[in-house]
Design a protein around this motif. Structure first.
Motif, mmCIF file in Angstrom:
data_model
loop_
_atom_site.group_PDB
_atom_site.id
_atom_site.type_symbol
_atom_site.label_atom_id
_atom_site.label_comp_id
_atom_site.label_asym_id
_atom_site.label_seq_id
_atom_site.Cartn_x
_atom_site.Cartn_y
_atom_site.Cartn_z
ATOM 1 N N ALA A 81 0.515 -0.959 -0.162
ATOM 2 C CA ALA A 81 -0.081 0.324 0.094
ATOM 3 C C ALA A 81 1.048 1.611 -0.246
ATOM 4 C CB ALA A 81 -0.613 0.432 1.119
ATOM 5 N N ASP A 82 0.621 2.434 -0.907
ATOM 6 C CA ASP A 82 1.008 3.616 -0.486
ATOM 7 C C ASP A 82 -0.120 4.127 -0.068
ATOM 8 O OD1 ASP A 82 2.358 5.981 -1.025
ATOM 9 O OD2 ASP A 82 2.624 5.120 -3.358
ATOM 10 N N THR A 83 0.062 5.105 0.774
ATOM 11 C CA THR A 83 -0.489 6.026 1.606
ATOM 12 C C THR A 83 -0.639 7.200 1.201
ATOM 13 O OG1 THR A 83 0.518 5.212 3.563
ATOM 14 C CG2 THR A 83 -1.386 4.227 3.031
ATOM 15 N N SER A 84 0.722 7.807 0.065
ATOM 16 C CA SER A 84 0.770 9.130 -0.068
ATOM 17 C C SER A 84 0.409 10.507 -0.042
ATOM 18 C CB SER A 84 2.274 9.421 -0.200
ATOM 19 O OG SER A 84 2.587 8.516 -1.689
ATOM 20 N N ARG A 85 -0.701 10.088 -1.435
ATOM 21 C CA ARG A 85 -0.972 10.227 -1.287
ATOM 22 C C ARG A 85 -3.087 9.967 -1.042
ATOM 23 N NH1 ARG A 85 1.901 9.915 -6.858
ATOM 24 N NH2 ARG A 85 0.942 8.095 -6.549
ATOM 25 N N GLY A 86 -3.842 11.249 -0.914
ATOM 26 C CA GLY A 86 -5.246 10.530 -0.691
ATOM 27 C C GLY A 86 -5.846 9.732 -0.058
ATOM 28 N N ASN A 87 -7.056 9.501 0.487
ATOM 29 C CA ASN A 87 -7.170 8.587 1.423
ATOM 30 C C ASN A 87 -7.735 7.230 0.951
ATOM 31 O OD1 ASN A 87 -7.650 10.678 3.822
ATOM 32 N ND2 ASN A 87 -9.222 11.811 2.300
#
Length: 145
Positions: free
Chosen positions: A83-89
């Motif tokens: 998971a990449d959580t660096s942008r948005g939700n």
């Protein structure tokens, strides 16, 4: 490859209400193949996990590894570790290996853990799984390799 290790007293995984894998004292290993990973990455990670000293000795210090205690492993594929959580939700998973590569490396990794003399059971790649565990400690460790 990425792995999340949970030291457990016991763990099991079920698909459609049927237990398909379980382990006693040892490790629940959630594992994810990433883009660019190969068999060498799976081998390296398996060897490191087998030697990781996270089980208590007689004095209660984390000084023993999975093979020292005769522990077992339950290996579960989990692409959400990418998971990449660096942008948005909404997390993105574009760094995970494609499903064919992911399954191949997951099976290879589980085989390497078993090949190190560790009793190993698995979940089902790509299935909706229900995982139950009793986390011992709790001890939870993130690894990349």
């Amino acid at each position: 490859m990425r792995a999340l290790l949970q030291r457990v007293s016991e763990a099991s995984v079920a698909v459609d209400g049927e237990v398909i894998g379980q382990c006693g004292r040892g490790l629940l290993i959630l594992v994810c193949a990433m883009q660019g990973d190969a068999e060498a990455d799976a081998e390296r990670l398996a060897a490191k996990i087998a030697k990781l000293r996270i089980f208590p000795d007689e004095a209660g210090k984390m000084n023993r590894c999975l093979t020292d205690i005769g522990g077992s492993a339950l290996v579960i594929s989990q692409f959400t570790l990418a998971a990449d959580t660096s942008r948005g939700n909404r997390p993105g998973f574009s760094t995970a290996a494609d499903p064919e590569t992911g399954k191949r490396l997951y099976d290879y990794f589980a085989g390497k853990i078993a090949g190190l003399g560790i009793a190993t059971e698995k979940g089902r790649f790509g299935a909706d799984m229900k995982v139950s565990l009793v986390n011992d400690g709790p001890v939870t460790i993130w690894m990349e390799g």
